[in-house]
Every structure is written in C-alpha cells, then in structure tokens.
Design an enzyme around this catalytic site. Structure first.
Site, short mmCIF file in Angstrom:
data_model
loop_
_atom_site.label_atom_id
_atom_site.label_comp_id
_atom_site.label_asym_id
_atom_site.label_seq_id
_atom_site.Cartn_x
_atom_site.Cartn_y
_atom_site.Cartn_z
N ASN A 116 -12.51 1.18 3.08
CA ASN A 116 -13.87 1.68 2.63
C ASN A 116 -14.67 2.98 3.45
OD1 ASN A 116 -15.79 2.44 0.67
ND2 ASN A 116 -15.93 0.80 0.19
N HIS A 142 -10.92 4.47 4.05
CA HIS A 142 -9.68 3.10 4.24
C HIS A 142 -8.55 3.20 5.56
CE1 HIS A 142 -11.47 1.72 0.27
NE2 HIS A 142 -9.88 2.73 -0.56
N HIS A 216 -5.98 -3.54 -3.05
CA HIS A 216 -6.77 -1.92 -3.63
C HIS A 216 -6.16 -2.12 -4.72
CE1 HIS A 216 -8.14 1.48 -4.65
NE2 HIS A 216 -8.96 2.12 -3.48
N SER A 217 -5.53 -3.32 -5.47
CA SER A 217 -5.10 -3.31 -6.75
C SER A 217 -5.74 -2.44 -7.71
CB SER A 217 -4.99 -4.53 -7.33
OG SER A 217 -3.10 -5.57 -7.14
N GLU A 348 -12.65 -4.81 -5.02
CA GLU A 348 -12.26 -4.46 -3.65
C GLU A 348 -12.90 -5.78 -2.86
OE1 GLU A 348 -11.41 -0.67 -2.82
OE2 GLU A 348 -11.10 -0.72 -4.57
#
Ligand code: GLA
Length: 383
Positions: A116, A142, A216-217, A348
């Site tokens: 994030n 990220h 992060h799927s 997430e």
C-alpha cells in the site's frame, strides 16, 4: 478450442498420466480429475540474465489446483470447482513470464517490503528520515519502483500431512528501495484438502524497518465477466477514510450509513456508483473487528451464478478492498482475456496504509531479533 491440458502444458505443467478432457474453454468436470494430491515444479521461463524461473503446481485430492511462480512469488492460477463440479481459474494473470515482466497492476504478486501507500514516499524511523521512489505520484506504492512482486524468489516444495506446499524465499538487501536493513522474507503457499489456500509469511531484519506484506491476487469467482454481481461480506465496522491521493486521513470512521458497510452481505455493484472520482470505486482499507493477531474471518465473497464462495481469514488488522477500478481493457491476460474495469477484485490482508506515518495505527516496524509473521487463508466453498 484450447483444452485445459494444452494450457497446462504451455504453462509448463507435468501432466503425464492425466487424462483431462475440456468441457467448455477453461472448465473441467470434477469427476474427470484424479484424486491424488501432488506438488510439482517445472520451468515457467527465463530472466534476461538466464535465471530460470520455476512454476510450482499444487493440486489437492479434490482436484483444486494452484500455480505459483518464483518471479514475484506470484499466484499465477487457481482452479476451483463451482456448484456442479466444474473447475475454473478464478485469478487474473498471464500465461507466461513475459506478461509478468512487463508493466501490470500487481497480478497475484507478493507485495513488499511495504504494501500500500506511504505518503510522499517518506517516513522517519528512530529519528532518521527515509525516502522512496514516488511510483504512485505523489506517493510511494507497494514497496516502491521494483517491489517484492518484481523480485526473483527461490521456491522449494515442502511436504505436509494432508496438504501440499511451496515455500519461497527472498533476501532484500539493506537500502533496497530506500528501506533500512537486510530483510529475509518467506512466503509459504499451502493447499489443503479442505480447499484452503494458506499463505504464511515470515520475515526478519538486521535493522529496524517497516514491513507490511500482502498478496495482490485479483479474484473473479465466475472466471470471467465482472465482479459487480459478486456479493461481499466484510467483518469490519470501521474503515480508514482517505484523501484524494488515497492516503488515510488518520481517522478511523464507522462504516454504518456509508457504501463501505458490508457487515451484511451486499452486492458490490449496489453502491459502487456512490464512490465517484477518477477512476472511482472501492480502493479502501477496512478495519477488521476485534483484531488480536489470531486468525479471524475477514471476508466472504460469493458469485451467485456459479455458486463459488471464498472466505478470507487473516491474522492482519486490515484488508484493502480494491474493486479493479484501474483495469480499463488495455491488458490482455491469460488465454487472451481482456480485463475490463471491475473484471476482478482484490482483498489484500494488511496493516493499514501509510502506517509508518500514523502513530494511532498498529505499528509496522520490525526490529532485529523479532519475527514478522502473517497468516492469510483463502478458502473455497460452493452453495
Ligand atoms: C492497490 C492499490 C490500488 C491500485 C492497485 C493496483 O490495491 O490500492 O490503488 O494501485 O493496487 O492497480
């Protein structure tokens, strides 16, 4: 028509001895799947310098299959059954390594060292200022320019009772992306016979550093189309409001009376238009109820049409609910699929965004001698 088998072959699977017959593109019948759990490795591709990138295929006795790539410790595919027993891949991504090497919005990747946003890419730790690349202007996102999702991890198969696992390790050098300390990180993906995909993270550092890892799927339980008809429950009475650059204001606000109230399962499309702006939609951190570091139910997602359901459990205090707002039809993913806005959503598990700059948020600082740990479980069911 491409068969599942040919897709598996292209992705480097070892399918010898299996006789899988495709029904419709991208689907398989449960009765056609062998009932032996397995963990296999194969070659996914090569980096420019010749480094071989392996793909690990975990399959449980129910036929559920997860594929994990060493580059980015990425979840590349996840085949789960619907209410009639048909398997579909429920995560976005690419068929080959080239896709992951190019620009893309973190498909399936392990995010670190800090998931994030960090406001203006700056934080002060023990009186010293650190700064990172502003890769999401005016902030850092990220883990910076080349976060953990763009690193080559080393994978190894781990034997477990009633489960198949792969453990991936990455050592992040002192100063990488501006962060202090050499950080050793591992993420272990375990697929159980209960159709749970467990992600166990651990990290240690030789200097104090912030750490906030996540996966992060992008999930779409139908396997295609959009997610606005998916129904979502979030175990969160509060959220962290953000400014126009998606940095938390510091307030912890109640979701009651806002479009962030998913304490009763609600369809994602129902109130999404209230979240205006460019691109609009959900991209917010929800504060999970009763956080105590133990595994708790965070979310339940369901696709009424296929009957697929996903529960998310985590030891983390927050979850970023992102409704795929930046997807805009310009990316061609697996089997040529075009990913339109809201084609998938991310849940997430994380510490709150910009925690390093908010003393009222649970700390993300890891000190030498301590171990960072996180467990997050995605469990698949049908109704
Ligand atoms: C995260 C962010 C989003 C977006 C996506 C990737 O989930 O919160 O704003 O950047 O990653 O596109």
């Amino acid at each position: 028509m491409k068969t599942h088998k040919s897709v598996l072959r292209r992705a480097g699977f070892a399918v010898a001895g299996l006789s899988l017959i495709a029904n419709a593109p991208g689907t398989l019948s449960q009765s056609q799947v062998l009932v032996k759990a397995s963990a296999e490795k194969s070659i996914f591709g090569k980096m420019e310098d010749g480094t071989v990138i392996k793909l690990f295929t975990l399959k449980n006795t129910k036929g559920t299959t997860a594929t994990i790539v060493e580059y980015g410790a990425t979840l590349q595919g996840l085949w789960v059954p619907d209410k009639t027993g048909k398997f579909t891949d429920v995560v976005l991504g690419y068929d080959g390594l080239e896709g992951y090497l190019g620009p893309h919005p973190y498909f399936g990747g392990t995010i670190g060292r800090v998931a994030n946003r960090i406001a203006k890419g700056k934080f002060i730790l023990d009186g010293k200022e650190f700064s990172m690349a502003l890769n999401n202007s005016p902030n850092s996102l990220h883990g910076g320019k080349d976060g953990f999702n763009r690193k080559v991890w080393k994978g190894e198969i781990v034997k477990r009772p009633h489960a198949v696992s792969v453990r991936l390790t990455y050592i992040s050098p002192d100063g990488e992306e501006g962060f202090p300390g050499t950080l050793k990180a591992t993420v272990t993906y375990t697929l159980t016979d209960e159709n749970e995909l467990k992600l166990d993270y651990a990290a240690s550092s030789d200097k104090a550093t912030p750490v906030n890892l996540t996966n992060h799927s992008y999930f779409n339980l139908a396997g295609n189309g959009g997610i606005l008809d998916h129904s979502l429950y979030l175990n969160a009475n509060k959220y962290t409001p953000v400014d126009s650059t998606l940095i938390p204001t510091g307030e912890i606000a109640k979701v009651k009376g806002t479009p962030f109230d998913f304490t009763q399962a609600t369809s994602i499309g129902e109130r999404i238009s209230q979240l205006t702006g460019d691109p609009g939609g959900y991209d917010h951190n929800l504060v999970l109820n009763g956080w105590n570091g133990k595994l708790k139910l965070a979310a339940q997602l369901s696709d009424p049409a296929s009957g697929r359901q996903m529960e998310m459990w985590t030891t983390e205090p927050g979850v970023q609910f992102y409704s795929g707002n930046f997807l805009d039809g310009t990316i061609k993913g697996k089997q040529g699929a075009v990913y339109q806005k809201h084609a998938a959503l991310c849940l997430e598990a994380q510490h709150f965004p910009d925690s390093v700059n908010h003393t009222n948020f649970p700390t993300t600082i890891l000190r030498p001698g301590s171990i960072y740990r996180q467990e997050t479980v995605y469990k698949f069911l049908v109704n």
